[in-house]
Design a protein around this motif. Structure first.
Motif, short mmCIF file in Angstrom:
data_model
loop_
_atom_site.label_atom_id
_atom_site.label_comp_id
_atom_site.label_asym_id
_atom_site.label_seq_id
_atom_site.Cartn_x
_atom_site.Cartn_y
_atom_site.Cartn_z
N PRO A 598 4.24 62.35 66.90
CA PRO A 598 3.89 62.29 68.19
C PRO A 598 3.81 60.43 68.69
N GLU A 599 4.23 60.59 70.27
CA GLU A 599 4.62 59.14 70.66
C GLU A 599 2.78 58.66 70.95
N PRO A 600 2.54 57.74 70.68
CA PRO A 600 1.25 57.22 71.06
C PRO A 600 0.99 56.57 72.47
N GLU A 601 0.00 57.33 72.80
CA GLU A 601 -0.42 57.13 74.49
C GLU A 601 -0.85 55.21 75.02
N ASP A 602 -1.12 55.17 74.13
CA ASP A 602 -1.61 53.09 74.48
C ASP A 602 -0.94 52.51 73.50
N GLY A 652 8.53 34.34 81.79
CA GLY A 652 7.57 32.79 81.57
C GLY A 652 5.57 32.84 80.85
N ASP A 653 5.70 34.12 82.02
CA ASP A 653 4.07 34.79 81.06
C ASP A 653 4.18 34.73 79.49
N ILE A 654 2.65 34.37 79.24
CA ILE A 654 2.45 34.67 78.01
C ILE A 654 1.86 35.85 77.61
N VAL A 655 2.34 37.05 77.02
CA VAL A 655 1.52 38.40 76.52
C VAL A 655 1.18 38.23 75.51
N LEU A 656 -0.05 39.88 75.49
CA LEU A 656 0.10 39.44 74.01
C LEU A 656 0.40 41.19 73.95
N VAL A 657 1.46 41.18 72.32
CA VAL A 657 1.85 42.11 71.69
C VAL A 657 0.99 43.07 70.95
N ARG A 658 0.88 44.83 71.25
CA ARG A 658 -0.13 45.18 70.58
C ARG A 658 0.48 46.57 69.21
N GLY A 659 0.58 46.15 68.36
CA GLY A 659 1.86 47.12 67.91
C GLY A 659 0.67 48.04 66.77
N GLU A 660 1.05 49.15 66.00
CA GLU A 660 -0.05 49.62 65.09
C GLU A 660 -1.01 49.09 64.06
N ARG A 661 -0.08 47.58 63.24
CA ARG A 661 -0.44 47.31 62.50
C ARG A 661 -1.05 46.19 62.76
N ALA A 715 15.93 55.53 49.63
CA ALA A 715 16.12 54.60 49.70
C ALA A 715 15.22 53.56 49.07
N GLN A 716 13.68 53.79 50.01
CA GLN A 716 12.55 53.21 50.02
C GLN A 716 12.95 51.66 50.58
N GLY A 717 13.86 51.99 51.30
CA GLY A 717 14.37 51.13 52.38
C GLY A 717 13.43 50.08 53.78
N CYS A 718 13.77 49.56 54.33
CA CYS A 718 13.14 48.25 54.91
C CYS A 718 13.56 49.07 56.54
N ALA A 719 12.46 49.05 57.25
CA ALA A 719 12.35 49.79 58.10
C ALA A 719 11.41 49.16 59.42
N GLY A 720 11.63 48.06 59.59
CA GLY A 720 11.19 47.53 60.59
C GLY A 720 12.50 47.02 61.92
N ALA A 721 13.51 47.81 62.22
CA ALA A 721 14.09 47.93 63.16
C ALA A 721 13.31 48.11 64.78
N HIS A 722 12.56 49.53 64.51
CA HIS A 722 11.98 49.12 65.72
C HIS A 722 10.65 50.14 65.78
N THR A 723 9.32 49.72 66.83
CA THR A 723 8.10 50.16 66.55
C THR A 723 7.77 50.38 68.24
N ARG A 724 6.37 51.02 68.03
CA ARG A 724 5.66 51.57 69.33
C ARG A 724 5.21 50.37 69.53
N VAL A 725 4.46 49.91 70.85
CA VAL A 725 4.05 48.41 71.34
C VAL A 725 3.40 49.12 72.39
N GLU A 726 2.45 47.98 73.44
CA GLU A 726 2.26 47.70 74.45
C GLU A 726 2.01 46.18 74.99
N VAL A 727 1.83 46.18 75.90
CA VAL A 727 2.72 44.51 75.95
C VAL A 727 1.15 44.27 77.51
N THR A 728 0.19 43.40 77.40
CA THR A 728 -0.50 43.38 78.06
C THR A 728 -0.62 41.41 78.54
#
Length: 749
Positions: A598-602, A652-661, A715-728
């Protein structure tokens, strides 16, 4: 006098006053010069250069052991003799008391384009001289490919290195369908260096010859304007759904080449039955990708109507279930029946590095022998945190049931895992567990700041070497352009001194200093080139060139019995009985759609953490070119105008990017080159954690946002291409950065 030099991101010529580079100019033969060369001079004497050996104060006071203070304690400066004595005694203790199976030799190989001063080769040779070490397998860049491709096509390196040439694409290809695009910024880089950048010219010539490009990526400029590409922008992580729908059309409209499939592949009918049975229609894919079903259906018809190249970038396999889109790219190419034909079939890595599709040299280069490693234990490269946090724990990898070794000492040379890895707060916790961590680095990177011993290594411009990129056919002399910064030494000199304290100096050096090794490697490698002194004075030696008419798997297509693939069946494995036998739910026997959940609503936005334009990985992030791309010293975050307006944000605004971790700060850059709902924050900003919260990076490193999850059990490979975030909007006082200055030393504390 101006002298040449080679880096992973380009060749240049420079003048020097003996201490500094006073003038840096691109190599005149480079048709598309890379501005990253200007990071070198500005970074060389930056305050974050490590000026002498250091030991963490807590290690000096309490000795080796797990250390919660790593990353926050001050360092004590040492002279070289003190550092060698302390570190030599610690290495002797660990090897004597615990053995080589308790030592991890970490390196990622990007420390230098030079062949001799290749940090990975140096540290592995040294540790092998002492008795061996636990190694890592694969790369963060295409580790999933390295595990998967041998099952379905054969050797991964042969597939990538043997890509169909750009000359063949220009002459024969009607349509390039580029999943993940063909990125010019990534094509500016190559392991071993790159003297001539060509990607924009390649695309322009192919387009002028009539080749049409479709770039499938959430970012429009993932393919340069020279390609005049049609831009299809799916939701991130849905390429497998799109590919399955394309396959559905090829099946139901009888566009698949059954003659090719019957002769050259195994398992097609199982795959096709599953595609139809699961209802992977264009309408089904449209609901997941956001692309129109009609355009999906029409694209499949266009692919079958002419000579088509299916290109899959490395970025697609750097995600959860990254095996699936890579495997499906091969399956689509097989269904079209064009694998092994000039200009058609499958390509992996066009635009991911400089060399796919290029000719390069027909001969391999000399390398420093690394010796024999008797230790059999290893870990997949992206599982470093798991290993340090869970010694003895079992895990699956590519059909094997393994367990993590119990590591007491980590020796890291030529890499920065705090750039490559995900969930940096967890990695920081993992780095508290070993008894001792040793790092060689020119700079106070996050990895150096989390070490016990920090030994200052030279930059490439401060030592003699030679090198050649995978895309080139010239061996470049790389003479030292300046003296070393402060007390920095090259890795070979450091290891030679430590080997002497073990009584194994002869085994490590074979009686040669660095210059003698260069001459030895060169002279024993090629007898038909000028002598070493002439080569080094001239600056370049021309090497045999590979043919420009290369076609991936042409011999296999010509006669699959005489030239079978190195797969279990000798054929392209659309369904792999081997992988099916592993029983992995997250990577079954043929490619499928695996629901991401499921997509995280926050966290309604997709964040793409791709490679930066302003540096290679995190190298020289303090350089002038890299810092010029930041705003108020925060990494830029690109955002669609509609998404910014909905949040009341401006350029140019400074923002807080909040992710899963975790969370990080960034500076907004408005761009309509993004799909709405997608933001892009490049990797490589040096990790600068808040002292009270290691999951909060004040500088803009997106890896604090990600969970540390593998692609799959295969593969136990790197899964760092994309994630879900909010930006404020960030409303607080902008916190100071610590990464632009060295950490406190004991005399300052």
């Amino acid at each position: 006098m101006s002298r040449p030099h080679l880096t992973h991101w380009g060749a240049f010529q420079a003048r020097s006053d003996g201490t500094r580079l006073t003038d840096v100019q691109p190599f005149p033969g480079d048709p598309e010069p890379n501005q990253l060369i200007h990071n070198v001079a500005s970074a060389q004497h930056h305050p974050t250069r490590v000026d002498r050996p250091y030991v963490r104060a807590g290690w000096l006071e309490r000795g080796p052991g797990p250390a919660p203070g790593r990353g926050s304690e001050p360092f004590v400066p040492l002279d070289w003799a003190e550092a060698e004595e302390l570190l030599g005694a610690e290495l002797r203790r660990v090897y004597h008391d615990h053995g080589a199976r308790k030592v991890f030799g970490g390196s990622y190989g990007w420390g230098s384009a030079g062949r001799f001063h290749h940090a990975q080769s140096q540290v592995h040779r040294f540790l092998n001289t002492l008795g061996g070490y636990v190694r890592s397998f694969g790369t963060y860049s295409y580790g999933t490919s390295e595990a998967l491709l041998p099952h379905i096509l054969g050797d991964a390196w042969a597939v990538i290195r043997g890509s169909t040439s750009w000359e063949q694409i220009e002459r024969h290809t009607d349509l390039v369908v580029a999943f993940g695009g063909i990125s010019a910024k990534n094509a500016m880089m190559s392991s071993g260096g790159v003297a001539r950048h060509r990607i924009r010219g390649r695309l322009a010539r192919a387009r002028a010859a009539g080749t049409r490009f479709v770039s499938i990526s959430p970012i429009a400029d993932d393919t340069p304007p020279e390609a005049e590409a049609e831009w299809l922008a799916p939701r991130p992580g849905t390429d497998a759904a799109l590919m399955l729908a394309l396959a559905h059309v090829l099946i139901t409209e009888e566009l698949a080449d059954h003659t090719f499939l019957d002769r050259y592949t195994v398992g097609y009918h199982k795959f096709a039955a599953d595609v139809i049975g699961q209802g992977r229609t264009p309408e089904w894919a449209a609901a997941r990708t956001g692309l129109p079903a009609a355009r999906i259906r029409e694209l499949a018809r266009e692919m079958a109507a002419g000579r088509t190249m299916i290109s899959v970038s490395w970025s697609l396999q750097r995600a959860r279930f990254g095996e699936q889109p890579l495997w499906l790219g091969v399956v689509l190419a097989a269904m079209l029946g064009q694998i092994g034909l000039p200009g058609g079939g499958f390509g992996h890595g066009y635009g991911s590095s400089a060399y796919p599709g290029e000719g390069g040299s027909a001969i391999s280069l000399p390398a420093l022998p690394q010796g024999h490693n008797p230790v059999r234990e290893f870990i997949p490269v992206a599982r470093i945190s798991d290993m340090l946090l869970n010694p003895g724990a079992p895990y699956e990898f590519n059909g094997q049931r393994l367990s993590y070794p119990d590591i007491r000492l980590v020796y890291w040379c030529g890499g920065n895992p705090f750039h490559h890895h995900q969930d940096l707060a967890r990695l920081r916790e993992a780095f508290t567990r070993p008894e001792t961590i040793v790092v060689h680095d020119p700079f106070w990177t996050a990895t150096a700041r989390h070490a016990d011993f920090v030994l200052p290594s030279t930059m490439t411009v401060e030592r003699d070497d030679f090198g050649m990129g995978n895309a080139d056919a010239e061996l470049w002399a790389m003479p030292a352009l300046t003296a070393p910064h402060a007390q920095a030494r090259d890795d070979y000199t450091i290891f030679s001194a430590l080997a002497a304290r073990f009584g194994v100096e002869r085994e490590f050096t074979e009686g040669r200093d660095a210059r003698a090794w260069l001459e030895h490697l060169y002279s024993t490698w090629r007898k038909d080139l000028p002598d070493f002194e002439t080569f080094f004075a001239n600056g370049v030696a021309e090497l045999p060139v590979r043919p420009a008419d290369q076609v991936l798997l042409a011999d296999f297509r010509a006669d699959p019995e005489a030239s079978p693939l190195p797969t279990p069946s000798g054929r392209i494995e659309i369904h792999s009985a081997t992988i099916e036998g592993f029983g992995y739910q997250d990577c079954p026997g043929h490619p499928v759609w695996l629901d991401p959940g499921p997509e995280p609503e926050d966290r309604p936005l997709y964040l793409l953490a791709n490679q930066p334009k302003s540096r290679l990985h995190s190298q020289h992030d303090v350089g002038a070119h890299s810092r010029a791309t930041k705003h108020r010293d925060r990494e830029p975050l690109r955002m669609h105008p509609g998404d910014a307006a909905a949040r009341g944000l401006g350029d140019g605004d400074i923002v807080l990017v909040r992710g899963e971790r975790g969370a990080c700060l960034a500076a907004v850059r408005i761009s309509d080159a993004l799909r709405p709902g997608v933001v892009q924050l490049s990797t490589g900003a040096w990790y600068d954690p808040d002292p009270a919260d290691p999951a909060f990076c004040r500088h803009g490193n997106p890896n604090v946002l990600f969970a540390d999850l593998p692609t799959s059990n295969l593969a136990q490979g790197c899964a760092g291409a994309h994630t879900r975030v909010e930006v404020t909007a960030y409303d607080g006082e902008l916190p100071p950065l610590s990464v632009l200055a060295p950490p406190p030393s004991q005399s300052d504390a």
